[in-house]
Scaffold this motif. Sequence first.
Motif, mmCIF file in Angstrom:
data_model
loop_
_atom_site.group_PDB
_atom_site.id
_atom_site.type_symbol
_atom_site.label_atom_id
_atom_site.label_comp_id
_atom_site.label_asym_id
_atom_site.label_seq_id
_atom_site.Cartn_x
_atom_site.Cartn_y
_atom_site.Cartn_z
ATOM 1 N N PHE A 14 0.527 5.656 -35.202
ATOM 2 C CA PHE A 14 0.915 6.640 -34.190
ATOM 3 C C PHE A 14 -0.225 6.871 -33.202
ATOM 4 O O PHE A 14 -0.017 6.837 -31.979
ATOM 5 C CB PHE A 14 1.310 7.960 -34.869
ATOM 6 N N PHE A 15 -1.437 7.110 -33.714
ATOM 7 C CA PHE A 15 -2.532 7.412 -32.789
ATOM 8 C C PHE A 15 -3.052 6.161 -32.081
ATOM 9 O O PHE A 15 -3.583 6.262 -30.971
ATOM 10 C CB PHE A 15 -3.639 8.176 -33.517
ATOM 11 N N GLU A 16 -2.852 5.014 -32.683
ATOM 12 C CA GLU A 16 -3.181 3.788 -31.954
ATOM 13 C C GLU A 16 -2.256 3.651 -30.740
ATOM 14 O O GLU A 16 -2.688 3.223 -29.659
ATOM 15 C CB GLU A 16 -3.045 2.573 -32.870
ATOM 16 N N SER A 17 -0.992 4.075 -30.898
ATOM 17 C CA SER A 17 -0.055 4.025 -29.777
ATOM 18 C C SER A 17 -0.418 5.022 -28.680
ATOM 19 O O SER A 17 0.034 4.891 -27.543
ATOM 20 C CB SER A 17 1.369 4.303 -30.284
ATOM 21 N N LYS A 18 -1.249 6.016 -29.022
ATOM 22 C CA LYS A 18 -1.706 7.002 -28.040
ATOM 23 C C LYS A 18 -3.081 6.642 -27.477
ATOM 24 O O LYS A 18 -3.786 7.500 -26.929
ATOM 25 C CB LYS A 18 -1.776 8.387 -28.683
ATOM 26 N N GLY A 19 -3.495 5.393 -27.639
ATOM 27 C CA GLY A 19 -4.745 4.938 -27.038
ATOM 28 C C GLY A 19 -5.989 5.201 -27.854
ATOM 29 O O GLY A 19 -7.099 5.127 -27.318
ATOM 30 N N HIS A 20 -5.839 5.487 -29.158
ATOM 31 C CA HIS A 20 -6.994 5.745 -30.014
ATOM 32 C C HIS A 20 -7.491 4.446 -30.650
ATOM 33 O O HIS A 20 -6.694 3.599 -31.060
ATOM 34 C CB HIS A 20 -6.642 6.731 -31.125
ATOM 35 N N THR A 21 -8.808 4.324 -30.767
ATOM 36 C CA THR A 21 -9.407 3.221 -31.508
ATOM 37 C C THR A 21 -9.411 3.584 -32.991
ATOM 38 O O THR A 21 -9.904 4.649 -33.374
ATOM 39 C CB THR A 21 -10.853 2.971 -31.042
#
Length: 875
Positions: A14-21
Motif C-alpha cells: 500500500f505505501f509503496e503505491s503511495k511513493g514510499h521506499t
Amino acid sequence: MYTAKEIRQQFLDFFESKGHTIVPSAPMVIKNDPTLMFTNAGMNQFKDIFLGNTAPKSKRAADSQKCLRVSGKHNDLEAVGHDGRHHTMFEMLGNWSFGDYFKTEAITWAWELLTEVYKIDKSKLYATVFEGSAEDGTALDEEARQAWMRLMPEDHIILGNKHDNFWEMGDTGPCGPCSEIHIDLRSDEEIARIPGKDLVNTDNDQVIEIWNLVFMQYNRKADGSLESLPAKNIDTGMGFERLCMVLQGKSSNYDTDIFSGCIARIEELSGHKYHESADVEVAMRVIADHIRAIAFSIADGQLPSNNKAGYVIRRILRRAVRYGYTFLGFDEPFLCSLIPQLVDDMGEAYPEIAKQQKLIINVIREEEMSFLRTLDRGIRLMDEHIAKNADTKVISGKDAFILYDTYGFPIDLTELIAGEHGYTVDMDGFNAELLKQKERARNATANEFGDWVEYYPGEEEFVGYDNLTVEGARLLRQRTVKQKNKEMLQLVFDRTPFYGEMGGEVGDTGFFISESGEKIAVTNTVKENGLTIHIAERLPSDPTETFTLCVDAERRQKIANNHSCTHLLDEVLREVLGTHVEQKGSYVCDNYLRFDFSHFEKMTDEQIRLVEKKVNALIRKNLALEEKRDATMEEAKAMGAIALFGEKYGDVVRVVKFGDSVELCGGCHTSATGNIGYFQITGESAIAAGIRRIEAVTGEAAEAYSESFQDMLRAARAFFNNVPDLPGSIQKLISENAEYKKKADEFARQKAARLAQTLKESGETVNGINLIRIKQVADADIDQNMLRDAAMMIQKEIENTVIAAAIESEGKPSLMLMYSNDLVAKGRNAGKDIREAAKLIQGGGGGQPGLATAGGRNVNGLADALDKLVELATA
C-alpha cells in the motif's frame, strides 16, 4: 481470513503505491547510540534524520521494524503473558515523511488502508487529537481534527491531553502532537450500552489503540521550551500483532497465527494444553513471546551476559525458563527446541534467524542449562533460609534480594517456595533493596545534555581515511554533557580527520589549534546519531575562528594495524576451521585486538599455531589496501564482500580488500599489511555457546609479549640449573610432589583415625545420648581439618552419638557439631542448631544436617556456646 504474512505485505504494498521506499528492518540491537540499547520504536533507525544530522535518501519510507521494549521508559516485561496484547519483541509497521507530506495525507492514507484495504468496519474506529497544552503554549491540533472530520463522525473524534497525545523522543529533541487510531472490538450489545468513545485510553482490553500518527513539528530544548522545526516530519507506528488480532477476529494477539504454531509446539513438548488453566496459559504466552526476543537478539549479535543489553536478554530468557519450570514441568532445556518452529513462522520475513539457526539453538541451550543449575542452587539456598527463619516464618527482604541479584533467583519463585512452606517474604524490604540498586544504576549512567549551541549551518564531512590533519575547519556546534557529575564538551566540526568510535574500533585522540594558536586536546571521539563528536577538555576562546585538527598519528597507525589484522584473522579462521566461521564482534584499540567468532569447540594448540603462521604470512606479503568507498550493495556482493549480521548498511557501502580478504567496513585501515609487523595470539576462550574469542597483539606489543615469555622461560630454566629438558624436569617435580602429597594425606588420615579412637573413649552419656565434648585451644597436632575428619569417621561407625566442639585458634573462636547418621534420620539438624549457638560467639555458620561448623568474633563466649550446643544436642 488474512494470514500474518499477507497482512504485513499488504501494508508495504500500500505505501509503496503511495511513493514510499520500502526499507529493511534495522537490527533490534543498537550499537552506536549511547541513549538506547535496543530499537524500541520504528523511528529509531531514522533518528539521525529527525535530529537534522543526516539528509534523507528518500522523502518517504515504510517498513516493518522489529522492536524490543523491556527497559527504561517503555518497559512491558512484567505485563507480558498476563494479558493478550503486551510483548517484549514486536513488529512495528510504519510510514514516514521527511519534510514532504504532513497531517492530512498521513490521516487520509491511514484511513484508506484500514477501511478500504483491510476492510475494517468504519463505525468501530475512533481517533484522538491533541487538545493543546497551556504549559507549552500549544493550541488544539485543528489541522488534524479537520482531517478526521472529513472521514468520521465528530463523536468519534476525541480530544487528548499532553500525556496521551504528545509524543517525545526523550527529554530533549524532536517531538510533536500525535493522533491515535483506536478500535472497538466489543459486541454490538456492549457498544449500545457504553459508547466506545467513553472507553478510549481507559486500558479497556477491547477498546485498543492500533496506530499512532506522530506529527513532528517541534524541538524540545533543555530548558523545556519548544521551538518549531524547519522541516515537519511524519512518523507513524502500528502494532503488527494487534493488527493481526483485529483482522483475524481473535480476542488475543496470542491466538493469531503469529504465535499459534509456537504455542502448539509448547503443548507438544510439555504435555499440557494451552487453555487448561490460567497458570498454564500465562506460561505458554510468556514462552511464545520471549523466544522471539531471545532469538532475534542473538541473530543481531547480542549474546546473553551479565552486562547491559546482554543482561536484558539473559533476564528475558530466564523468565521464560522459570515459567516453563514452575508451571509446565520443564526441568531440561526446552526453549532451544522452539527455534525450528520460529524459523518456519518468521524466517521468510527475517532471514537472519534462518541463517543462524544452529548458533541460536546452541546459545539458548547453554543458557537454559546454566539457569537450571542456578534454580537448583537457589532452591538449596531457600532451604537454608527456611531453616534459619523457622521462628519468624519470614524470608527477609535482604536475603530475597541477594537470591535475586547475586544468584539470579526470581523473586516470584522465592515467594512461591516460601508460601509452600507457610512462610512469607518481606516484599517491602526486597523492593527497598531493589530501589537502591536501580538508583545506583541510574546514577552510574545518568547523563544531562545541554542544548546544542550553533555557530555555523551545514553538515560534517569525515576526511580521516586520507588525512590525519585538516586545516581551516569550522566549529558547527557544541554542547555540554554532564556524566557521573563530570562535565565534558562535545564539539562538531564541518570537516574532521578524527574517527568516531564505531564498529568495535575505538575513537581517535589528538588536538586542534585555533587561528590564534590556542591548542586544545581531544580526549576521545565518538559517533552518535550520525555525528562525529569530539570530546574536548575545554571550549576555544573564540569558537567562530577556523581550526587545524590533528589526529594522534602514531596511535591511529596502531589502531589501523590492529583493525586490518582482524580482517586477515577472519579470512584465516574460515580457512583453518571452516566456512561456518562468522564474525560475532570485535574490539580494536592501539594496544590489542579482540575477535569473536562462531565455532563450536575449543581451538587446539596446533590450530592456534597454524592461524598465527598464516596471518603472519599474509602480513609478510605486504598486501596493499584496496577499497571502494561508494559501492552499492549489489557491487559489494559481486566482489565477495562479507556483511555482518546485526549491522545496518546504507545504500552506499565501503568495501575493504587485502588480497582475498573482502569485507564491508567503515573503519580505519593500514595502507599495506606489512605495516602490521607481527601477529601473536595471547588467548582463545569461549564467551558463549558456539562463540569463541581470540585476543591478540601486533607489532611492538607482539614483540613485548614474546620477550616476556622468553624472560619467563629463562627464569624457569634457572630454577632447574638450566637443564636442556625443562618440561621433563617440571614433570618429574610434579610427580615427586604428588607422591609426597599422597604420603602426607595417608599420614593425616592415620592421625585422624588415632584422634577418632581417643574421642570415642572420651564419650559420656547425657540424656541417653553418647556425647563427646571438646573444648580446647587448637595446636599444631590437632587442627580443625583433622578434627573434622575424625568426626566423619565416628559419624559412620557409632550410632546415637554427638560431637560438640568449641575451639580457639589464633585468638578466633569456632564451633563444630556432629550428629551420627541415625540421629539425622530422626530429624536432627546440625546446621540449624549450630547457627543458634554461634550467636554466643557473635558469629554464624551452617552446613549439612550431620556436620556443621561456625565461626565468630567473641572468644569469651566459647564456653557458653559449647553449653548451648550440648543443650540442643541432648534435649
